[in-house]
Design a protein around this motif. Sequence first.
Motif, short mmCIF file in Angstrom:
data_model
loop_
_atom_site.label_atom_id
_atom_site.label_comp_id
_atom_site.label_asym_id
_atom_site.label_seq_id
_atom_site.Cartn_x
_atom_site.Cartn_y
_atom_site.Cartn_z
N GLU A 243 0.86 -1.18 0.00
CA GLU A 243 0.00 0.00 0.00
C GLU A 243 0.89 1.23 0.00
N SER B 99 -1.19 6.98 -1.49
CA SER B 99 -2.29 7.34 -0.58
C SER B 99 -2.43 8.83 -0.27
N PRO B 100 -2.56 9.68 -1.31
CA PRO B 100 -2.76 11.11 -1.05
C PRO B 100 -4.19 11.38 -0.59
N ASN B 101 -4.42 12.62 -0.18
CA ASN B 101 -5.75 13.02 0.27
C ASN B 101 -6.38 13.92 -0.76
N HIS C 42 3.97 12.12 0.13
CA HIS C 42 3.27 11.24 -0.83
C HIS C 42 4.17 10.89 -2.00
N TYR D 172 -4.46 3.89 -1.06
CA TYR D 172 -5.48 4.06 -0.03
C TYR D 172 -5.73 5.56 0.15
N GLY E 183 -7.04 9.25 0.93
CA GLY E 183 -7.75 9.98 1.98
C GLY E 183 -8.96 10.62 1.32
N GLU F 129 -10.21 5.52 2.37
CA GLU F 129 -10.87 5.47 3.66
C GLU F 129 -12.39 5.31 3.50
N TYR G 244 -9.56 7.82 11.64
CA TYR G 244 -8.49 7.24 10.81
C TYR G 244 -8.08 5.84 11.27
N ASP H 45 -8.45 2.09 9.51
CA ASP H 45 -7.31 1.22 9.20
C ASP H 45 -7.50 -0.19 9.76
N TYR I 217 2.94 -1.22 4.49
CA TYR I 217 2.37 0.12 4.45
C TYR I 217 3.53 1.09 4.25
N VAL J 77 4.56 4.50 4.35
CA VAL J 77 4.06 5.79 4.88
C VAL J 77 5.18 6.43 5.70
N GLN K 90 4.19 8.66 10.98
CA GLN K 90 3.07 7.81 11.39
C GLN K 90 3.53 6.50 12.06
N HIS L 23 1.22 5.63 14.85
CA HIS L 23 -0.08 5.17 14.36
C HIS L 23 -0.02 3.68 14.00
N PHE L 24 1.01 3.29 13.26
CA PHE L 24 1.08 1.89 12.82
C PHE L 24 1.40 0.95 13.98
N1 ARG Z 1 -3.74 9.54 3.49
C1 ARG Z 1 -2.80 9.43 4.56
C2 ARG Z 1 -1.96 10.70 4.65
O1 ARG Z 1 -1.86 11.44 3.72
C3 ARG Z 1 -1.85 8.28 4.38
C4 ARG Z 1 -2.51 6.93 4.45
C5 ARG Z 1 -1.56 5.89 4.90
N2 ARG Z 1 -2.11 4.57 4.91
C6 ARG Z 1 -2.86 4.06 5.88
N3 ARG Z 1 -3.31 2.82 5.73
N4 ARG Z 1 -3.13 4.71 6.97
O2 ARG Z 1 -1.39 10.97 5.70
#
Ligand code: ARG
Length: 583
Positions: A127, A130-132, A141, A167, A169, A266, A317, A321, A339, A341, A345, A348-349
């Motif tokens: 994965e 994963s931009p928003n 990103h 993935y 956002g 998401e 968030y 996940d 992942y 990233v 983060q 988070h993970f």
């Molecule tokens: N969209 C998120 C960001 O820009 C990153 C996502 C990472 N992947 C995940 N499974 N949480 O920070």
Amino acid sequence: TIDGLVETAPQLDVFRFEIVSQICALTGSTPDVIYPLLEEPRDRKNGDISLPLPRARLPGNPIELATSLAQKFKCNDLITKAAAAGPFLNFTYNRDTLRNRTIASAVGLGPQYGANATGFGNFGIVEFSSPNIAKPFHAGHLRSTIIGSFIKNVLDASGWGTVSINYLGDWGKQYGLLAVGYERYGNDEELEKDPIRHLFHVYVKVNNDASENPAVHDEARAYFKKMEDGDAHAYGLWKRFRDLSIVKYKEIYGRLNVQFDIYSGESQYSLGQMRDVLHELQDLGLLVPDQGALIVDLKQFDLGVAVIGKTDGSLLYLSRDIAAAIDRKKVFDFDRMFYVVGNQQIHHFKQLFKILELQGKTWAEKCEHIGFGIIRSKDGNMSTRKGTVVFLEDILDEAGSHMHEQMRKNEVKYAQIPDPDSVADVVGQSATMIQDMTARRSKDYNFDWDRIFSFEGDTGPYLQYAHSRLCSIERQAAPLEVTPEELQSIDFSLLTEPQAFTLVEAIAAYPDVLREAGKTLEPCTIVSFALNLSHAVSSAIDVLWVSGQAKPLAHARLALYVAARITLGNALRLLGLKPLTRM
Ligand code: ARG
């Protein structure tokens, strides 16, 4: 070949393993001790590879040991000489064997040279990117895209089955806000033309409104509620934003040679799925209400408190996940999930994997966060030289047009390039990608346009230049050519010069380096390989001419260059670059 998978035999490692196995048999040591000690001798006159005995921690005096091991070592068709030099043991490869095997494998396997089947039977999810939607595609990103796509390529070249997931956002109250903004400032024509930029501008404007007037937030919340409830108009508008953004993303990813098997996001995890997650956590006694939030207490694991949702029913968030991971395990039954990233983060993970583990998902240990350092720049984002925009597209455009200017300076060459625009675009892309992959992933680095653009030094343009020079030699040598069938009739013993051997050695390292990259998942492993190979190419090209030579010598040299071109091309593609035939 296993089931259509290619297994390139190790090249240099065959020679190293021969040394390791004899030394282990003679001393009682083990390969895990001896193999990592092998190093290039300081002076190549002493041999091709060297073993510093003091570091092997064997009993006895290292100098005496070196002498006795040199005597006992049995030379054969792989190693032709073993000699002691103080406490060092120096070995010489059978250069004929190495050269013949290497050229034959590279030319014979072509685009498959280097590939192996070490991952055979495994399935991995990568994965990345994963931009928003409606927010800038920032440096993080870009790094995720470059590194993630590399990891997918390495797994593919190592016999894994893979699927790549973007993935996005694309869900949450902020998309309610975006829709509210679109109703105020949106323009259908601009949305169709450049959705990413237009939505960003709308989003900035409505955010300003919201900071002046908090009632806008209530409107946004109400709108998002409609989206969640599946209201046709609200959902339809959001879906249009998403679909159009994906079309544009695909175009930009295309310029980076990146494809995704799946655009997820998401938004894909419904309230229903999330409630299942909540109930499961609740039944396990893990979920605790805490000041308006639903939390999982992870303090005993030094991971603080994980906020899963709010008591008003909204979910976050982290909970998405959890739902996504469970769903992916169900659909793909992966052996590994990566992942990709940024390091921001990490926490988070760690929380995500710990919660999955507490839920009794034994496969949580098969999930891995591939982190990376941040790109520092003046304003905290990537920006153009003028310091304005933050869109990836602008970065690529600017890199491309700069390269175009550089190319124009050499008028004669420039005139021979059929499609200078697209060549400049590829060189610009290579420059941007290589500077990102030169250091170890986890290192932070400064975004530096001047370094990106340099044609000299260890850069993307330099690698492309080496590849295009090799292609030009092949064009000029026509009608002479090198095909797998012809290899038998070529006399490789004519390749006697040290530059030829250095180049053979560089080519031979590729299958071993690719195996290594499959373990470390570090793009810099392949970047330094490609740079080293390109240096060897330049040194060889300067002295070992093909043109004007008698046919047997010309043919042998051409075969060496073809093997080098195949290897460099494979390495560049692995890094996500499109190898250029002219520049
Ligand atoms: N969209 C998120 C960001 O820009 C990153 C996502 C990472 N992947 C995940 N499974 N949480 O920070």
